[in-house]
Design an enzyme around this catalytic site. Structure first.
Site, short mmCIF file in Angstrom:
data_model
loop_
_atom_site.label_atom_id
_atom_site.label_comp_id
_atom_site.label_asym_id
_atom_site.label_seq_id
_atom_site.Cartn_x
_atom_site.Cartn_y
_atom_site.Cartn_z
N ASP A 315 0.82 -1.21 0.00
CA ASP A 315 0.00 0.00 0.00
C ASP A 315 0.86 1.26 0.00
OD1 ASP A 315 -2.70 1.27 0.42
OD2 ASP A 315 -1.72 1.96 2.24
N GLU A 368 1.26 -0.56 -5.17
CA GLU A 368 0.25 0.47 -5.43
C GLU A 368 1.02 1.78 -5.54
OE1 GLU A 368 -3.31 3.16 -3.68
OE2 GLU A 368 -1.72 2.36 -2.42
#
Length: 637
Positions: A315, A368
């Site tokens: 993330d 990401e």
């Protein structure tokens, strides 16, 4: 001299931890059930280099702060003790006396289990009491090439996917119940993997698991660590891969968590300009500390090697790479060369990915990353970051902005749908329509679509078809495959009742057939990362907003020709150029009755004629309906 316990911290452990290379440190740190001098109990170890004193408190000693002091005989700052009589399911914390003479109470950073929120204590458990049954899956995984294999990911939040109505704690499914229900759904739909949001322990449901306090503990919301093992094992037995969201970018300031763990910035940067995200109100890991890098890299390996996870979606990578991410002038400090790159985070990623891929062939790391940072999926040896795959955030933005437009104005934004092919091979991409696209007043995918009534469903179908036929692996967030109307909320289950309405069940059938077609035709995935896998037939049909292109397999046979009409205008005289001679077999037609179509254009085969079209010598005619999608199979020449 007495023998060392199997879990006891030894000189080599301290050396490797201090160097940042103790990749199985979780087997020594935390709380481990052992037998010592004929007594059963628990061995505790914690890294707290700047304390005055530290003790372990819990239900086993009635939370008495002076009952079980810990000692440190090493320079790295690891404190240990053995507590006879402590056992599984006992709650515990560390009581720390800081150098400011403050007493603070912290959960165990290496705990394998945690008290059910709103409680914040750690919980003693045995995470090794399970017999795995996924040997065949792991053997195949070692040989799997993610670049040439199909990957269609179903992103899911366990707590809001499906619930038991009227039961305590919102009726959450436990890990075992979820395992059986999700396998049935995923197998029926045709996804290859699931990606689980919010598995590591976190105190606040509304963070969706992205503000972690227990990096080594599957959240107790849905059961025990052994229950979580059962979930992964069951998915693997049914040939479904498991990806976890992993959050090494930041952590919350909760009093029991990692923030100022020993009374000083232990896990985070001391300088607030590097150590805090002003927009998120969270702390940033100090990647310059070998022990912090070790904590995170061992954690990534822990999920893959102990829990058999197939991939970690990392993330907020951009927030780690850029020192000025989300910050104004004066809120950040440049690196030693005056730039905004976090050199320590770059080194961390290269270390992480090198170790992960060497130790676990076939396991994936997925970034990401929302910027144009070069070589995110490039080899570390070639100065890349070493990730297996990268979310294609640029494609997602252009695609959703295009799909929002009234079809009358799509001709003015035609390039939004073709631009992605300019850079499609610069990284190994996943095309994503994730949870981030259907929250915070961004609307559900269905309600992003222009028009009224059934036009919204028709727009969404042609959009999904374009996505699934475009080069790149795929990810859909739960609810999108049956056109959930409301934005997603972690506080309620999906609106499954919508499947009782034809437009929703019909679009689910369309997505299901797309998923199965995707998996059964190598042309859809084998050459995702190389140019010879894709050709435009006509990318410049601007005024009609029609896109036609081909996908090819490695064997140059059984290619696919795809046509997508993004307007409500029927083209009964439509003709398309083709790269192959002979007959083209129609294998998916959005006008099929089961998708809510008329069933008019249901001819199975179309013969190629020697008639020039789209710059090709051969072509054939096809009645292209309003918002029509047609996928043909043909033999390449």
């Amino acid at each position: 001299m007495r023998a060392k316990l199997s879990h006891e911290i030894q000189e080599l452990d301290c050396y490797l931890f201090g160097m940042g290379t103790h990749y199985e440190i979780y087997k020594k740190m935390g709380a481990h059930i052992v037998e010592h001098d004929g007594k059963k109990g628990v061995y505790f170890a914690v890294w707290a280099p700047h304390v005055q004193s530290i003790s372990v408190i819990g239900t086993f000693n009635q939370w008495q702060e002076e009952a079980n002091y810990m000692t440190c005989d090493n320079e790295v700052g690891i404190y240990t003790c053995f507590v006879a009589g402590a056992q599984a399911d006992d709650l515990y914390k560390f009581c720390i006396l800081t150098w400011r003479n403050q007493r603070i109470y912290k959960a165990d950073p290496f705990a394998n289990y945690a008290e059910m929120r709103p409680g914040t204590a750690s919980k003693i458990t045995d995470i090794f009491d399970f017999k795995w049954n996924d040997k065949d899956w792991l053997k195949k995984r070692k040989k799997r090439d993610h670049k040439t294999s199909p990957m269609s990911i179903y992103e899911v939040h366990i707590g809001s996917w499906m619930r038991h109505p009227g039961k305590p704690d919102e009726g959450f499914y436990n890990y075992r119940e979820f395992a059986h229900r999700i396998v049935t759904y995923v197998k029926e739909m045709g996804y290859t993997h699931i990606e689980l949001m919010g598995i590591a322990e976190h105190p606040f449901d509304g963070s969706w698991g992205y503000q972690v306090t227990g990096y080594y503990a599957p959240t107790s919301r849905y059961g025990t660590p052994v229950d979580f093992v059962y979930l992964v094992d069951y998915l693997h037995q049914h040939e479904i891969g498991v990806i976890l969201d992993w959050v090494p970018a930041h952590f919350p300031k909760d009093a029991h968590g990692l923030a100022d763990f020993d009374g000083t910035p232990t896990f985070e940067y001391a300088d607030s300009r590097k150590g805090e995200h002003p927009d998120w109100g969270t702390k940033v890991f100090d990647y310059s500390k070998a022990e912090v890098q070790n904590f995170l890299i061992a954690n990534a390996l822990f999920w893959v090697e102990h829990y058999h996870i197939d991939g970690l979606r990392v993330d907020a990578v951009a927030s780690m790479l850029y020192l000025d991410y989300g910050k104004s002038d004066g809120q950040w400090v440049a690196n030693q060369y005056g730039g905004n790159e976090n050199l320590e985070a770059i080194a961390f990623f290269k270390h992480l990915n090198s170790v992960m891929h060497k130790r676990n062939p076939g396991a994936m790391t997925i970034a990401e990353e929302s910027t144009a940072w070069p070589k995110v999926t490039g080899e570390v040896e070639a100065d890349g970051l070493g990730f297996s795959l990268k979310w294609n955030m640029g494609w997602m933005h252009d695609f959703t902005e295009y799909m929002k437009l009234d079809p009358l104005f799509r001709k003015d934004a035609h390039g939004m749908m073709t631009f992605s092919m300019v850079y499609a091979y610069s990284e190994n991409y996943i095309l994503v329509l994730s949870h981030d696209e259907v929250v915070h007043l961004k609307c559900s995918m269905l309600n992003k679509m222009p028009g009224l009534g059934l036009d919204k469903f028709k727009n969404l179908k042609v959009g999904y078809a374009f996505m699934f036929c475009h080069p790149g692996k795929k990810l859909l967030f739960m609810g999108q495959d049956f056109a959930q109307r409301r934005e997603w909320s972690e506080a309620r289950e999906l609106d499954w009742y919508l499947l009782g309405e034809e437009p929703h069940s019909q679009i689910q059938s369309f997505v299901r057939d797309l998923l199965h077609l995707y998996r059964s035709h190598p042309a859809m995935y084998e050459l995702d990362t190389v140019e010879k896998g894709f050709d435009w037939i006509n990318k410049d049909d601007v005024f009609r907003s029609i896109f036609s292109f081909t996908r090819h397999a490695q064997n140059s046979k059984n290619s696919l020709l795809i046509i997508c009409n993004f307007t409500p205008v029927e083209r009964s005289d439509y003709r398309v150029g083709t790269m192959g001679s002979g007959r083209h077999r129609l294998i998916l037609n959005s006008d099929a009755i089961r998708y809510g179509g008329s069933g008019k254009s249901d001819t199975a085969f179309y013969d190629v004629e020697k008639q020039a079209c789209d710059g090709r010598e051969y072509s054939f005619a096809f009645p292209l309906l309003a918002y029509g999608v047609a996928i043909f199979e043909y033999k390449s020449v």
